[in-house]
Design a protein around this motif. Structure first.
Motif, PDB file in Angstrom:
ATOM      1  N   SER A  96       3.203   5.381  68.267  1.00 33.17           N
ATOM      2  CA  SER A  96       1.877   5.777  68.588  1.00 33.17           C
ATOM      3  C   SER A  96       1.995   6.855  69.694  1.00 33.17           C
ATOM      4  O   SER A  96       2.509   6.694  70.642  1.00 33.17           O
ATOM      5  CB  SER A  96       1.270   4.540  68.991  1.00 33.17           C
ATOM      6  N   PHE A  97       1.424   7.966  69.140  1.00 31.20           N
ATOM      7  CA  PHE A  97       2.022   9.017  70.212  1.00 31.20           C
ATOM      8  C   PHE A  97       1.449   9.008  71.645  1.00 31.20           C
ATOM      9  O   PHE A  97       1.993   9.534  72.615  1.00 31.20           O
ATOM     10  CB  PHE A  97       1.333  10.512  69.578  1.00 31.20           C
ATOM     11  N   ALA A 170      13.556   6.768  72.226  1.00 28.77           N
ATOM     12  CA  ALA A 170      12.544   6.837  71.471  1.00 28.77           C
ATOM     13  C   ALA A 170      12.408   5.807  70.510  1.00 28.77           C
ATOM     14  O   ALA A 170      13.585   5.138  69.913  1.00 28.77           O
ATOM     15  CB  ALA A 170      12.657   8.201  70.719  1.00 28.77           C
ATOM     16  N   ASP A 171      11.039   5.004  70.226  1.00 29.89           N
ATOM     17  CA  ASP A 171      11.160   3.715  69.163  1.00 29.89           C
ATOM     18  C   ASP A 171      10.309   4.252  68.360  1.00 29.89           C
ATOM     19  O   ASP A 171       8.998   4.359  68.247  1.00 29.89           O
ATOM     20  CB  ASP A 171      10.383   2.621  70.283  1.00 29.89           C
ATOM     21  N   GLU A 172      11.082   4.256  67.052  1.00 32.11           N
ATOM     22  CA  GLU A 172      10.558   4.572  65.783  1.00 32.11           C
ATOM     23  C   GLU A 172       9.488   5.898  65.810  1.00 32.11           C
ATOM     24  O   GLU A 172       8.366   5.817  65.478  1.00 32.11           O
ATOM     25  CB  GLU A 172       9.291   3.447  65.317  1.00 32.11           C
ATOM     26  N   HIS A 206      13.742   2.582  61.838  1.00 32.95           N
ATOM     27  CA  HIS A 206      14.201   1.832  60.582  1.00 32.95           C
ATOM     28  C   HIS A 206      13.975   2.744  59.425  1.00 32.95           C
ATOM     29  O   HIS A 206      14.314   2.588  58.199  1.00 32.95           O
ATOM     30  CB  HIS A 206      13.320   0.411  60.424  1.00 32.95           C
ATOM     31  N   ASP A 207      13.949   3.992  59.945  1.00 39.15           N
ATOM     32  CA  ASP A 207      13.706   5.041  59.069  1.00 39.15           C
ATOM     33  C   ASP A 207      15.223   5.768  58.810  1.00 39.15           C
ATOM     34  O   ASP A 207      15.528   6.707  59.604  1.00 39.15           O
ATOM     35  CB  ASP A 207      12.843   6.251  59.776  1.00 39.15           C
ATOM     36  N   THR A 208      15.508   5.591  57.495  1.00 41.70           N
ATOM     37  CA  THR A 208      17.051   6.014  57.305  1.00 41.70           C
ATOM     38  C   THR A 208      17.097   7.567  56.810  1.00 41.70           C
ATOM     39  O   THR A 208      17.978   8.087  56.911  1.00 41.70           O
ATOM     40  CB  THR A 208      17.530   5.128  56.098  1.00 41.70           C
ATOM     41  N   ARG A 209      15.755   8.108  56.829  1.00 42.49           N
ATOM     42  CA  ARG A 209      15.702   9.389  56.343  1.00 42.49           C
ATOM     43  C   ARG A 209      15.876  10.625  57.301  1.00 42.49           C
ATOM     44  O   ARG A 209      16.296  11.578  57.129  1.00 42.49           O
ATOM     45  CB  ARG A 209      14.202   9.938  55.867  1.00 42.49           C
TER      46      ARG A 209
END
Ligand SMILES: Nc1ncnc2c1ncn2[C@@H]1O[C@H](COP(=O)(O)OP(=O)(O)O)[C@@H](O)[C@H]1O
Ligand SMILES: [Mg+2]
Length: 242
Positions: A96-97, A170-172, A206-209
């Motif tokens: 969340s920014f 950086a968290d997610e 968790h973003d593998t992209r």
């Protein structure tokens, strides 16, 4: 002699609660990040990423182990000195920014500079420079609610970089963005590190992209962190390390 890594986590564990209800969120994790290196730690929800990153940034105390930033053991600092150290040396980026809605993009960055003691024209010039690095120079006078999600996150990155922190955590950072926007955020974070705006960066996700952009990928599962094996690299479609 090689210089010490700017950032190191040494034997860190963290347990929440006690007795039969105790949760061991982080288990004996050690890793270091080299000068101008971006390390991604990838793992499923609940694997301990946020707990680890919070400890890494001095926001949460470990049950065991220590975090060394530029040779300083931040786990040994008292609350006030740790907060002062964070302000000078560590920049955070969250899913969340956390932008200030009543301020425009430029002012959002200036506020971070003001908090660390830079004001007036130097702050404005620095804020403009860092917006340009994040490809936001034509967005300077726009408010966060008129920016796209990707632009908002790039602004959050600009704010985190404003005071030239040594470490960005950086968290997610891409979890709420589509694939193209998320990729652009990580690429611009890499541009910033390559330009020397931060000395080291850790991204938990968790973003593998987005795993083709960091220099190194570690895997987190059930509180433990390990290097990516060849099999992991193949299943995550990671580039072959150079
Ligand atoms: N403040 C807390 N109190 C109790 N348990 C917690 C707390 N924070 C995290 N946990 C637990 O620790 C584990 C890891 O959580 P977290 O670090 O948030 O993982 P991730 O970020 O990978 O989703 C989970 O089982 C979670 O429920
Ligand atoms: Mg998390």
């Amino acid at each position: 002699m090689t210089a010490p890594a700017p950032f190191a986590v040494e034997g860190v564990s963290r347990t929440f609660g006690s007795g039969p209800a105790a949760v061991q969120a982080v288990r004996d994790v050690s890793f270091s990040v080299a000068e101008r290196e971006i390390v991604a730690i990838v793992g499923p929800s609940g694997s301990g990423k946020t707990t680890l990153l919070s400890i890494a940034g001095g926001l949460l105390t470990p049950s065991a182990g220590r975090v060394v930033v530029l040779g300083e053991d931040i786990t040994a600092l008292g609350h006030a000195r740790r907060a002062a150290f964070r302000l000078r040396h560590i920049g955070f980026v969250f899913q969340s920014f956390n932008l200030l809605p009543s301020l425009n993009a430029l002012e959002n960055v200036e506020v971070a500079l003001n908090l660390a003691g830079t004001a007036g024209r130097p702050a404005k010039l620095r804020a403009m420079d860092i917006l340009e690095l994040l490809a936001l120079e034509d967005r300077a006078h726009i408010h966060p609610n008129e920016l796209s999600g990707g632009e908002q996150q790039r602004l959050a990155v600009a704010r985190a970089l404003a005071n030239r922190p040594d470490v960005i955590l950086a968290d997610e950072p891409t979890a709420s963005l589509d694939s193209a926007a998320g990729h652009r955020v990580i690429e611009l974070m890499r541009t910033a590190v390559d330009a020397g705006e931060a000395r080291a960066m850790v991204i938990v996700t968790h973003d593998t992209r987005i795993l083709d952009v960091p220099h190194r990928v570690l895997l987190m599962d059930d509180g433990r962190v390990r290097p990516a094996s060849d099999a992991d690299r193949a299943s995550l479609r990671l580039p072959v390390p150079g």
